[in-house]
Design an enzyme around this catalytic site. Sequence first.
Site, PDB file in Angstrom:
ATOM      1  N   GLN A   1       0.955  -1.279  -0.079  1.00 18.26           N
ATOM      2  CA  GLN A   1      -0.162   0.006   0.078  1.00 18.26           C
ATOM      3  C   GLN A   1       0.791   1.318  -0.103  1.00 18.26           C
ATOM      4  O   GLN A   1       1.663   1.393   0.908  1.00 18.26           O
ATOM      5  CB  GLN A   1      -0.899  -0.038   1.071  1.00 18.26           C
ATOM      6  CG  GLN A   1      -1.896   1.234   1.251  1.00 18.26           C
ATOM      7  CD  GLN A   1      -2.759   1.375   2.716  1.00 18.26           C
ATOM      8  OE1 GLN A   1      -1.924   0.891   3.677  1.00 18.26           O
ATOM      9  NE2 GLN A   1      -3.882   1.537   2.706  1.00 18.26           N
ATOM     10  N   GLY A   2       0.648   2.146  -1.153  1.00 16.25           N
ATOM     11  CA  GLY A   2       1.565   3.351  -1.154  1.00 16.25           C
ATOM     12  C   GLY A   2       0.720   4.481  -0.540  1.00 16.25           C
ATOM     13  O   GLY A   2       0.457   5.193  -1.745  1.00 16.25           O
TER      14      GLY A   2
ATOM     15  N   SER B   1       0.735   6.207   2.852  1.00 18.53           N
ATOM     16  CA  SER B   1       1.274   7.257   3.996  1.00 18.53           C
ATOM     17  C   SER B   1       2.557   7.768   3.472  1.00 18.53           C
ATOM     18  O   SER B   1       3.295   7.165   2.566  1.00 18.53           O
ATOM     19  CB  SER B   1       1.838   6.678   5.372  1.00 18.53           C
ATOM     20  OG  SER B   1       0.597   6.120   6.074  1.00 18.53           O
TER      21      SER B   1
ATOM     22  N   GLU C   1     -11.047  -1.498   5.170  1.00 21.48           N
ATOM     23  CA  GLU C   1     -10.097  -1.898   6.324  1.00 21.48           C
ATOM     24  C   GLU C   1     -10.616  -2.064   7.439  1.00 21.48           C
ATOM     25  O   GLU C   1      -9.799  -2.874   8.104  1.00 21.48           O
ATOM     26  CB  GLU C   1      -8.965  -0.833   5.924  1.00 21.48           C
ATOM     27  CG  GLU C   1      -7.603  -1.341   6.712  1.00 21.48           C
ATOM     28  CD  GLU C   1      -6.509  -0.242   6.793  1.00 21.48           C
ATOM     29  OE1 GLU C   1      -6.777   0.933   6.453  1.00 21.48           O
ATOM     30  OE2 GLU C   1      -5.567  -0.481   7.193  1.00 21.48           O
TER      31      GLU C   1
ATOM     32  N   SER D   1      -5.288   6.344  13.407  1.00 20.37           N
ATOM     33  CA  SER D   1      -4.795   6.176  14.828  1.00 20.37           C
ATOM     34  C   SER D   1      -5.966   6.235  15.687  1.00 20.37           C
ATOM     35  O   SER D   1      -7.121   6.795  15.069  1.00 20.37           O
ATOM     36  CB  SER D   1      -3.806   7.513  15.167  1.00 20.37           C
ATOM     37  OG  SER D   1      -4.566   8.497  15.288  1.00 20.37           O
ATOM     38  N   ASN D   2      -6.015   6.004  16.889  1.00 18.27           N
ATOM     39  CA  ASN D   2      -7.012   5.996  17.721  1.00 18.27           C
ATOM     40  C   ASN D   2      -7.642   7.345  18.078  1.00 18.27           C
ATOM     41  O   ASN D   2      -8.585   7.546  18.147  1.00 18.27           O
ATOM     42  CB  ASN D   2      -6.615   5.136  19.295  1.00 18.27           C
ATOM     43  CG  ASN D   2      -6.646   3.848  18.939  1.00 18.27           C
ATOM     44  OD1 ASN D   2      -6.829   3.034  17.723  1.00 18.27           O
ATOM     45  ND2 ASN D   2      -6.678   2.931  20.036  1.00 18.27           N
ATOM     46  N   GLU D   3      -6.692   8.380  17.898  1.00 14.73           N
ATOM     47  CA  GLU D   3      -7.227   9.707  18.075  1.00 14.73           C
ATOM     48  C   GLU D   3      -8.086  10.115  17.037  1.00 14.73           C
ATOM     49  O   GLU D   3      -8.961  10.775  16.893  1.00 14.73           O
ATOM     50  CB  GLU D   3      -5.950  10.549  18.055  1.00 14.73           C
ATOM     51  CG  GLU D   3      -4.978  10.714  19.246  1.00 14.73           C
ATOM     52  CD  GLU D   3      -4.077   9.449  19.355  1.00 14.73           C
ATOM     53  OE1 GLU D   3      -4.109   8.696  18.537  1.00 14.73           O
ATOM     54  OE2 GLU D   3      -3.720   9.241  20.682  1.00 14.73           O
TER      55      GLU D   3
END
Lengths: 372, 403
Positions: free
Chosen positions: B126-127, B129, B245, B388-390
């Site tokens: 996966q490209g 980030s 996802e 992220s969880n944030e």
Amino acid sequence: MDFDYTDEQRLLADSVAKLFANRYGDFEKRKHYATLPGGFDRAVWAEYAEAGLLALPFGEDHGGFGGGPVETMIVMEQIGRALALEPYMANTIFAGAILRHSANHALRDMMAPKLAAGEAIIAVAHTERHSRYDLHDVTTAARRDGDDFVLEGDKTVVIGGDSADYLIVSARIEGGRRDRHGIGLFLVDANAPGVSRRGYKMQDLTPGAEISLASVRVPANHDLGGLPLLERAADEAIAAICAEAVGAMESLIAMTVDYMKTRKQFGVPIAVFQALQHRAVDMTVAAEQARSMAVYAALSAASDNAKERSEAIAMAKTAVSKAARFVGQQAIQLHGGIGVTMEYKAGHYFKRLTMLTMQFGDADHFLRRLAA
Amino acid sequence: MELSFSPEESAFRDEVRQFIHDHLPHDVQKNMIEGREIGKQAIVDWQRKLNAKGWAVPHWPQAWGGKDWSPVMEYILLEELQAAPAPQPLPFNVSMVGPVIATFGSDAQKQKFLPATANIDIWWCQGFSEPGAGSDLAGLKTTARREGDFYIINGQKTWTTLAQYADWIFVLARTNPQAAKKQEGISFILVDMKTPGITVRPIQLIDGGHEVNEVWFDEVKVPAENLVGEENKGWDYAKFLLGNERTGIARVGASKQRLRRVRELAALERAGDGALIEAPWFREKLAEVDVDLKALEITQLRILSDARKSGKHGVPDPRSSILKIKGSEIQQATTELLMEVVGPLAMPFQGSGEPEDASNEMAIGPEDAAYAAPTYFNWRKISIYGGSNEIQRNIIAKAILGF
């Protein structure tokens, strides 16, 4: 009541900070030191000696400076900040305390000056495969044979054990596996016949070792003392670890806050997000509470009252371990991906803090001691 | 209301268990139980067995190997694989790029890629980030410049999981730098990893292992036919992909398996005069995680049940963010428990477990002890990756507060 350092203590803090800035300021150097024989740089250790750190806790009659737990706290805090690899806690503080408090004055007077002068390194081999964190859980046997004892058994996860010239081995002279009486602390030449050692790195790159003792013969007068001596020395070592953890936590928080101010997402530094600000605040609160407990541990560590001392140390280690876990985990989370890479320093603070929470017992262990 | 699976669903669960029992190589299972890396070939071999059975891509369109199952059936398969534990079908292939190609790709792309993707004849990475585009993914800077029948790609991707194994990469790249909004002007492009100009650099993680990489693009020339869907619509496809996802992100089965392992090891370790597993304080700690996990499992089933009834299969429910938050926290709690079980034996470093890591030494204590701390360190990533969880909390905040 007074929580200030004296002028001399401030000078000590400055000179230790300078030593580590010079030797560990470049983080790449630390990686290099870890590859050297024994897992640290002897030249850096020699600088500890020159700066008087190895002699610090010993009395003047042993060539030392008569420093107390507050001086130890000052040094250990800087070790925590630098992520230093040298076995200062294991050797100078822990083994040193066993020697300093030993009633075996002949052996004490022979070995303490060697430690103070940096002429020998000693590691304490007390953990066994099934002892967990209980110092009195000892199966390694010490069998009396004429004027000698013969030691038989295995010790695991001996901190600083890889590079030690001597070992102090807890072994059972009599009694059952978990009896508090009948334990001896034997000074053993690490290269004596029957001693085999497998050195390795711990998760935080500091040196450790597995030690096997097969019919190792030691003179009967090499017994330094029993369980109360080991527990007293461990309490001093735990106070030192608390200070180390506080140094590591404060450096890690500073690093994290700095990152929050420079890392931009959504066009702004992530430090502007209030949820993250509050997380950084909670980390700071935890570190301040931990510092208070590290001070409490230092000011209690020299007490002759074993019950009071042990309770204070247990409280400190519980609080510091919990804070260390929280600060470590949140620092990684706030850094994001970069936090879990080997290349970046934050992950190494996290690993060191994790190891410190385990040494001599995790929060659960000491909480149970307090509740008992 | 009814808590149990239907008779058909229960029978299917038994069938999955039997299949895993009959076909999963013992050494692969053992390595997964003890927390070791299992390597590329084991993942490929296992997915091919699942694919032959029709279980690698049940959620894809039927024309391309899909099963038209209910979400509950998919859940049962995934949970049983996690609980065994067995490798899951490669997420980059089956959950990420596969559904995107199946939904938005050209017929030629479907024929070229989908069967090979289901069977891992092509291994995808996966490209997405970039160093400056993590939580703010739409801030990505990699460009794809159109020149005749080609795109020329320049830029850097990072955190690319298992790029060292990959044959192809799906890339988000900016095709219109002048777009008014940063989400506009992004395209979704398929790139052969063998194309000149691509450099893969490993990133070592704190446990010493190598699972993520930097992928650099320097004037990489890609045929324009590798564009998926429309130019500058890539962000829509990426959102669709990220929604998929989140399916299975709770990893309830995996946590059940970890807790089972914690119990097994705690029976071997001594605490005082008895086994650690007998100590009331330890049992309370375990029970606390058990309770959390049960709540997560029921939450997951409720969300699945709603998805089944609404028929909006594949449309992300904002509550799936709860699955990510609680799922990651519980997985991380199991790593802490395992480390606590082995206690001081977790401290020695015994290598990363990667085959090429020569520092791997003789185990101290039970074999799992060597992986307890590295797994704890490594699994901090779970609350960071995949949103992220944030970010998950932001999604829930938007849903409940409305702004």
